[in-house]
Design a protein around this motif. Structure first.
Motif, PDB file in Angstrom:
ATOM      1  N   TYR A  32      -4.199   8.827   0.919  1.00 11.75           N
ATOM      2  CA  TYR A  32      -3.856   7.499   0.834  1.00 11.75           C
ATOM      3  C   TYR A  32      -2.852   7.160  -0.036  1.00 11.75           C
ATOM      4  O   TYR A  32      -2.651   7.552  -1.207  1.00 11.75           O
ATOM      5  CB  TYR A  32      -4.986   6.793   0.310  1.00 11.75           C
ATOM      6  N   MET A  34      -0.850   4.636  -2.221  1.00 15.60           N
ATOM      7  CA  MET A  34      -1.338   3.921  -3.266  1.00 15.60           C
ATOM      8  C   MET A  34      -0.332   2.674  -3.610  1.00 15.60           C
ATOM      9  O   MET A  34       0.795   2.972  -3.958  1.00 15.60           O
ATOM     10  CB  MET A  34      -2.120   4.318  -4.484  1.00 15.60           C
ATOM     11  N   ALA A  50       4.276   1.013  -5.540  1.00 14.19           N
ATOM     12  CA  ALA A  50       3.516   1.877  -4.455  1.00 14.19           C
ATOM     13  C   ALA A  50       4.042   3.052  -4.713  1.00 14.19           C
ATOM     14  O   ALA A  50       5.315   3.424  -5.135  1.00 14.19           O
ATOM     15  CB  ALA A  50       3.866   1.279  -3.203  1.00 14.19           C
ATOM     16  N   CYS A  96      -5.405  -2.494  -7.836  1.00 15.98           N
ATOM     17  CA  CYS A  96      -4.937  -1.439  -7.051  1.00 15.98           C
ATOM     18  C   CYS A  96      -5.395  -1.195  -5.720  1.00 15.98           C
ATOM     19  O   CYS A  96      -6.580  -1.918  -5.461  1.00 15.98           O
ATOM     20  CB  CYS A  96      -5.404  -0.086  -7.735  1.00 15.98           C
ATOM     21  N   ALA A  97      -4.573  -0.771  -4.675  1.00 16.92           N
ATOM     22  CA  ALA A  97      -5.182  -0.704  -3.417  1.00 16.92           C
ATOM     23  C   ALA A  97      -4.585   0.711  -2.648  1.00 16.92           C
ATOM     24  O   ALA A  97      -3.684   1.452  -3.179  1.00 16.92           O
ATOM     25  CB  ALA A  97      -4.276  -1.981  -2.425  1.00 16.92           C
ATOM     26  N   ALA A  98      -5.530   1.093  -1.759  1.00 17.63           N
ATOM     27  CA  ALA A  98      -5.241   2.174  -1.106  1.00 17.63           C
ATOM     28  C   ALA A  98      -4.907   2.181   0.447  1.00 17.63           C
ATOM     29  O   ALA A  98      -5.410   1.294   1.184  1.00 17.63           O
ATOM     30  CB  ALA A  98      -6.436   3.079  -1.208  1.00 17.63           C
ATOM     31  N   GLY A  99      -3.735   2.872   0.936  1.00 24.55           N
ATOM     32  CA  GLY A  99      -3.058   2.844   2.259  1.00 24.55           C
ATOM     33  C   GLY A  99      -3.777   1.820   3.366  1.00 24.55           C
ATOM     34  O   GLY A  99      -4.343   0.816   3.178  1.00 24.55           O
ATOM     35  N   ALA A 102       2.506   2.831   2.040  1.00 24.01           N
ATOM     36  CA  ALA A 102       2.789   2.585   0.834  1.00 24.01           C
ATOM     37  C   ALA A 102       3.930   1.439   1.039  1.00 24.01           C
ATOM     38  O   ALA A 102       5.250   1.632   0.529  1.00 24.01           O
ATOM     39  CB  ALA A 102       3.531   3.919  -0.076  1.00 24.01           C
ATOM     40  N   GLU A 108      -0.649  -4.164   4.401  1.00 28.04           N
ATOM     41  CA  GLU A 108      -0.640  -2.808   4.569  1.00 28.04           C
ATOM     42  C   GLU A 108      -1.690  -1.761   3.867  1.00 28.04           C
ATOM     43  O   GLU A 108      -1.662  -0.484   4.126  1.00 28.04           O
ATOM     44  CB  GLU A 108       0.799  -2.558   4.228  1.00 28.04           C
ATOM     45  N   TYR A 109      -2.608  -2.388   3.028  1.00 25.67           N
ATOM     46  CA  TYR A 109      -3.517  -1.774   2.404  1.00 25.67           C
ATOM     47  C   TYR A 109      -4.868  -2.116   2.746  1.00 25.67           C
ATOM     48  O   TYR A 109      -5.131  -3.152   3.113  1.00 25.67           O
ATOM     49  CB  TYR A 109      -3.497  -2.036   0.881  1.00 25.67           C
ATOM     50  N   THR A 110      -5.654  -0.919   2.729  1.00 24.95           N
ATOM     51  CA  THR A 110      -6.871  -1.388   3.287  1.00 24.95           C
ATOM     52  C   THR A 110      -8.000  -1.388   2.453  1.00 24.95           C
ATOM     53  O   THR A 110      -8.993  -2.171   2.659  1.00 24.95           O
ATOM     54  CB  THR A 110      -7.260  -0.072   4.249  1.00 24.95           C
ATOM     55  N   TRP A 112      -9.245  -2.155  -1.764  1.00 27.60           N
ATOM     56  CA  TRP A 112      -8.755  -2.711  -2.747  1.00 27.60           C
ATOM     57  C   TRP A 112     -10.013  -2.842  -4.118  1.00 27.60           C
ATOM     58  O   TRP A 112     -11.103  -2.598  -3.889  1.00 27.60           O
ATOM     59  CB  TRP A 112      -8.774  -4.312  -2.827  1.00 27.60           C
TER      60      TRP A 112
END
Length: 122
Positions: A32, A34, A50, A96-99, A102, A108-110, A112
């Motif tokens: 992922y 980040m 990112a 923070c967030a994951a993919g 980036a 764009e992030y799934t 959190w």
């Protein structure tokens, strides 16, 4: 599935530094990209930084460029945000967030985290 937990926030004075950490659960952290976002009271969530899967590609918001550094340790399943020369306008809840991308957009992030509060006094 990825679960994210931020830590490292706090109350500091202008000019101080903080390092935020975001620990991920699950085996697929390294797959992922980040990102870090922040949200101040009464404002929309905004992009901060990112980092790509390998850590080679990095983006920063103009407002933090030169002061903040994003990094990741895939072995520890952790992404960091080193924040130097903090300003009162950096006060916000940091997420923070994951993919999967980036990118600079929240959509764009799934995944959190729950966020960590950073307060910078003048």
């Amino acid at each position: 599935q990825v679960q994210l937990v931020e830590s490292g926030g706090g109350l500091v004075q202008a000019g101080d530094s903080l390092r935020l950490a975001c620990a991920a659960s699950g085996r697929t952290f390294s797959t992922y990209p980040m990102g870090w976002f922040r949200q101040a009271p009464g404002k929309e969530r905004e992009f901060v930084a990112a980092i790509s899967l390998s850590g080679i590609i990095i983006y920063y918001a103009d407002s933090v460029k030169g002061r903040f550094t994003i990094s990741r340790d895939n072995a520890k399943k952790t992404v960091y945000l080193q924040m130097n020369s903090l300003k009162p306008e950096d006060t916000a809840v940091y997420y923070c967030a994951a993919g999967p991308s980036a990118g600079r957009r929240a959509y764009e992030y799934t995944y959190w985290g729950q966020g960590t509060q950073v307060t910078v006094s003048a």
